[in-house]
Motif scaffolding. Sequence first.
Motif, PDB file in Angstrom:
ATOM      1  N   ILE A   1      41.194  33.694  41.497  1.00  0.00           N
ATOM      2  CA  ILE A   1      41.142  35.109  41.866  1.00  0.00           C
ATOM      3  C   ILE A   1      42.463  35.543  42.504  1.00  0.00           C
ATOM      4  N   SER A   2      42.999  34.725  43.392  1.00  0.00           N
ATOM      5  CA  SER A   2      44.266  35.061  44.065  1.00  0.00           C
ATOM      6  C   SER A   2      45.418  35.165  43.070  1.00  0.00           C
ATOM      7  N   ILE A   3      45.440  34.255  42.082  1.00  0.00           N
ATOM      8  CA  ILE A   3      46.481  34.308  41.051  1.00  0.00           C
ATOM      9  C   ILE A   3      46.387  35.620  40.269  1.00  0.00           C
ATOM     10  N   LEU A   4      45.178  35.999  39.893  1.00  0.00           N
ATOM     11  CA  LEU A   4      44.995  37.230  39.126  1.00  0.00           C
ATOM     12  C   LEU A   4      45.387  38.455  39.939  1.00  0.00           C
ATOM     13  N   HIS A   5      45.075  38.432  41.244  1.00  0.00           N
ATOM     14  CA  HIS A   5      45.488  39.540  42.112  1.00  0.00           C
ATOM     15  C   HIS A   5      47.005  39.632  42.188  1.00  0.00           C
ATOM     16  N   SER A   6      47.655  38.495  42.343  1.00  0.00           N
ATOM     17  CA  SER A   6      49.111  38.485  42.446  1.00  0.00           C
ATOM     18  C   SER A   6      49.764  39.006  41.176  1.00  0.00           C
ATOM     19  N   LEU A   7      49.243  38.598  40.025  1.00  0.00           N
ATOM     20  CA  LEU A   7      49.783  39.091  38.761  1.00  0.00           C
ATOM     21  C   LEU A   7      49.611  40.604  38.636  1.00  0.00           C
ATOM     22  N   GLN A   8      48.451  41.089  39.038  1.00  0.00           N
ATOM     23  CA  GLN A   8      48.210  42.530  38.948  1.00  0.00           C
ATOM     24  C   GLN A   8      49.114  43.309  39.899  1.00  0.00           C
ATOM     25  N   GLU A   9      49.294  42.792  41.111  1.00  0.00           N
ATOM     26  CA  GLU A   9      50.175  43.465  42.073  1.00  0.00           C
ATOM     27  C   GLU A   9      51.596  43.551  41.547  1.00  0.00           C
ATOM     28  N   LYS A  10      52.068  42.481  40.919  1.00  0.00           N
ATOM     29  CA  LYS A  10      53.438  42.473  40.399  1.00  0.00           C
ATOM     30  C   LYS A  10      53.575  43.377  39.178  1.00  0.00           C
ATOM     31  N   ALA A  11      52.510  43.490  38.399  1.00  0.00           N
ATOM     32  CA  ALA A  11      52.555  44.353  37.216  1.00  0.00           C
ATOM     33  C   ALA A  11      52.456  45.832  37.586  1.00  0.00           C
ATOM     34  N   TYR A  12      51.766  46.113  38.709  1.00  0.00           N
ATOM     35  CA  TYR A  12      51.548  47.501  39.144  1.00  0.00           C
ATOM     36  C   TYR A  12      51.927  47.658  40.618  1.00  0.00           C
ATOM     37  N   PRO A  13      53.224  47.518  40.922  1.00  0.00           N
ATOM     38  CA  PRO A  13      53.658  47.540  42.333  1.00  0.00           C
ATOM     39  C   PRO A  13      53.460  48.889  43.014  1.00  0.00           C
ATOM     40  N   ASP A  14      53.340  49.954  42.253  1.00  0.00           N
ATOM     41  CA  ASP A  14      53.208  51.291  42.854  1.00  0.00           C
ATOM     42  C   ASP A  14      51.758  51.767  42.925  1.00  0.00           C
ATOM     43  N   SER A  15      50.828  50.899  42.634  1.00  0.00           N
ATOM     44  CA  SER A  15      49.419  51.290  42.668  1.00  0.00           C
ATOM     45  C   SER A  15      48.968  51.598  44.089  1.00  0.00           C
ATOM     46  N   ASP A  16      48.122  52.596  44.212  1.00  0.00           N
ATOM     47  CA  ASP A  16      47.588  52.961  45.526  1.00  0.00           C
ATOM     48  C   ASP A  16      46.447  52.045  45.956  1.00  0.00           C
ATOM     49  N   PHE A  17      45.970  51.204  45.042  1.00  0.00           N
ATOM     50  CA  PHE A  17      44.801  50.370  45.329  1.00  0.00           C
ATOM     51  C   PHE A  17      45.162  48.901  45.202  1.00  0.00           C
ATOM     52  N   LEU A  18      44.938  48.139  46.265  1.00  0.00           N
ATOM     53  CA  LEU A  18      45.195  46.707  46.229  1.00  0.00           C
ATOM     54  C   LEU A  18      44.028  46.000  45.544  1.00  0.00           C
ATOM     55  N   PRO A  19      44.315  45.110  44.588  1.00  0.00           N
ATOM     56  CA  PRO A  19      43.229  44.409  43.901  1.00  0.00           C
ATOM     57  C   PRO A  19      42.373  43.573  44.858  1.00  0.00           C
TER      58      PRO A  19
END
Length: 265
Positions: free
Chosen positions: A222-240
């Motif tokens: 789960i942590s790996i998937l969150h990290s990948l999503q954060e890096k792909a969408y750094p400007d998102s208003d919502f943290l995975p």
Amino acid sequence: MNYPISIFILDVSNSSSEQMGEELSGYLDEIVNWITSWTKMIGSVQIKHRAGDEIIFAAPGYSTAYTIAFFVSRVWKYKRHMPYFGLAFGDIDKELSKVDLEKWIHPLVKQARYANDQIKQEKNRLLFKFELDQFYPEDLNYRLPYHQFRNEFETLINALLNLQLKFIRNQTDIQELVCSLYLILNQQKAVGKLLGRTAPTVSSHLKKGDSEEILDTYSKIISILHSLQEKAYPDSDFLPQDINANLTKSIRDHMKTKLKTILDS
């Protein structure tokens, strides 16, 4: 504009049994209702019970499908007819609410289907398998940061899942039950109270059943998937992480009302 999503296709082992087919189909309808309840707060979710023994699920967030799949596998009622999940995550160019799941043709759906089919061909079926690279167009490889390493992530995540499955298959019935209850209740004391066991007894079942390793593997993926999503969408208003925490709380709150189902399984 891109949107991060994840998908699973759930199938059921030995579902063609004449005596069990109708009962399993009804149970899958119940699972669909559970998942629909769990995911109300995370935005548009697509879920269909298809072909008698299959559920296809798509939701926002790279980690959502695996989160749902893991919880479903731990609370599943029919131990002789276990589910297995072909999984994929990635990105789509339109909102999930605008997708017709019955007609949708997309690489992510093909990947989840391929993963599911790969499991189906195995004699000793896996619980989970990710497919990230088989059908993704090469021209999308560099649009988002992780794409050029899809194959490597797929290999590493599936290796973790294979190790996790070995621990799961070595659990006794009571160790499996204690692990699942601990996943839901998140307290050894609460598990002991429910089962009428002492805290040391619960702790022993968790330790001997390698529950820490099973749940730690889940958390790490789960942590790996969150990290990948954060890096792909750094400007998102919502943290995975926040969305997943709310999803997990929703699942646990709902399953606390269904503990009798777990105890009776």
